[in-house]
Design an enzyme around this catalytic site. Sequence first.
Site, PDB file in Angstrom:
ATOM      1  N   GLN A  47       0.834  -1.195   0.000  1.00 32.86           N
ATOM      2  CA  GLN A  47       0.000   0.000   0.000  1.00 32.86           C
ATOM      3  C   GLN A  47       0.875   1.253   0.000  1.00 32.86           C
ATOM      4  O   GLN A  47       0.568   2.243  -0.652  1.00 32.86           O
ATOM      5  CB  GLN A  47      -0.931  -0.013   1.227  1.00 32.86           C
ATOM      6  CG  GLN A  47      -2.089   0.947   1.141  1.00 32.86           C
ATOM      7  CD  GLN A  47      -3.062   0.621   0.004  1.00 32.86           C
ATOM      8  OE1 GLN A  47      -3.210  -0.546  -0.367  1.00 32.86           O
ATOM      9  NE2 GLN A  47      -3.697   1.626  -0.553  1.00 32.86           N
ATOM     10  N   ALA A  52      -5.838   4.710  -0.604  1.00 28.63           N
ATOM     11  CA  ALA A  52      -5.750   4.782   0.856  1.00 28.63           C
ATOM     12  C   ALA A  52      -4.292   4.926   1.276  1.00 28.63           C
ATOM     13  O   ALA A  52      -3.399   4.347   0.663  1.00 28.63           O
ATOM     14  CB  ALA A  52      -6.347   3.528   1.469  1.00 28.63           C
ATOM     15  N   SER A 100      -5.849   0.969   4.466  1.00 27.78           N
ATOM     16  CA  SER A 100      -6.591   0.177   3.481  1.00 27.78           C
ATOM     17  C   SER A 100      -7.135  -1.068   4.165  1.00 27.78           C
ATOM     18  O   SER A 100      -6.402  -1.761   4.879  1.00 27.78           O
ATOM     19  CB  SER A 100      -5.673  -0.251   2.337  1.00 27.78           C
ATOM     20  OG  SER A 100      -6.307  -1.276   1.588  1.00 27.78           O
ATOM     21  N   HIS A 144      -7.707  -3.721   2.854  1.00 26.73           N
ATOM     22  CA  HIS A 144      -7.069  -4.917   2.291  1.00 26.73           C
ATOM     23  C   HIS A 144      -5.940  -5.437   3.177  1.00 26.73           C
ATOM     24  O   HIS A 144      -5.578  -6.605   3.088  1.00 26.73           O
ATOM     25  CB  HIS A 144      -6.561  -4.633   0.872  1.00 26.73           C
ATOM     26  CG  HIS A 144      -7.673  -4.623  -0.145  1.00 26.73           C
ATOM     27  ND1 HIS A 144      -8.070  -5.752  -0.808  1.00 26.73           N
ATOM     28  CD2 HIS A 144      -8.487  -3.621  -0.572  1.00 26.73           C
ATOM     29  CE1 HIS A 144      -9.078  -5.455  -1.622  1.00 26.73           C
ATOM     30  NE2 HIS A 144      -9.355  -4.159  -1.492  1.00 26.73           N
ATOM     31  N   GLU A 146     -18.416   0.732  -4.268  1.00 27.92           N
ATOM     32  CA  GLU A 146     -17.563  -0.289  -4.880  1.00 27.92           C
ATOM     33  C   GLU A 146     -18.294  -1.632  -4.861  1.00 27.92           C
ATOM     34  O   GLU A 146     -18.240  -2.350  -3.867  1.00 27.92           O
ATOM     35  CB  GLU A 146     -16.235  -0.436  -4.103  1.00 27.92           C
ATOM     36  CG  GLU A 146     -15.286   0.734  -4.256  1.00 27.92           C
ATOM     37  CD  GLU A 146     -13.875   0.428  -3.754  1.00 27.92           C
ATOM     38  OE1 GLU A 146     -13.647  -0.695  -3.245  1.00 27.92           O
ATOM     39  OE2 GLU A 146     -13.009   1.307  -3.871  1.00 27.92           O
TER      40      GLU A 146
HETATM   41 ZN   LIG Z   1     -11.054  -3.455  -2.436  1.00 28.16          ZN
END
Ligand SMILES: [Zn+2]
Length: 238
Positions: A131, A152, A157, A159, A210
């Site tokens: 990231q 981000a 993030s 993720h 999203e």
């Molecule tokens: Zn995502």
Amino acid sequence: MKNGLKSVLTFIIIICGFLYLIKYIPDFKGIISDSNEKTQSVSGNNTYKDDQNDTDIKSQLLLVNEEHGLEQSYIPKDLIIPNIKFTSGVSNEENHVAGIVAKPLEQLVSEAKKDGIILLGNSGYRSYKTQENTYNNRVLSEGEKLADAYVAKPGYSEHQTGLCIDITNQGKYFVKGTKEADWLAKNCYRFGFIIRYPYGKKNITGIEYEPWHIRYVGKNAAKYIYDNKITLEEYLAK
Ligand SMILES: [Zn+2]
């Protein structure tokens, strides 16, 4: 003396009656142990590990957004490659998810397939370092303002939690109205996932709609969030 004997006999009759009720009337027994049995049947009905203990629930409800970041050292435990198909060009890091997510995700993808819907993994876990690189590259190419709008900051993030994954379809065109995105929006809660950034909730999530980004929160939370059309932020604040 006569009265004493009467009391003892009454007492014995009451005890015998009580034992009879417990032994021969199942409903009566159920009333006594109701709360206990409810707890057992909730976990007993699940086919995979879900909502089993407080630690699991706490970790699967981890909140990451603009205000709540993760340490650089945060790495989800039991990172694993789920047994699903990924789209082309996915890095060896992004095809991982947190261990707790793998089975529900595999189940979701295989149930979709039964309905003629092909879902592909696109991006699961992303480390702090990844990231950081993405963010820094964006700052270099487009400046800090634009980078902040679309990427981000490292540590912010979702993720990095390993609890979410971006899904795509064969055409890599995963938008509202495609049969894959519609199936995912309608069904992902059944497997413990939510559409993390729903349409019209940017003021709460901080992120535009999203349809591809699903987040694992466990079946109970997912159903509540789906039924009430809320976000993870709202669920945690309730
Ligand atoms: Zn995502």
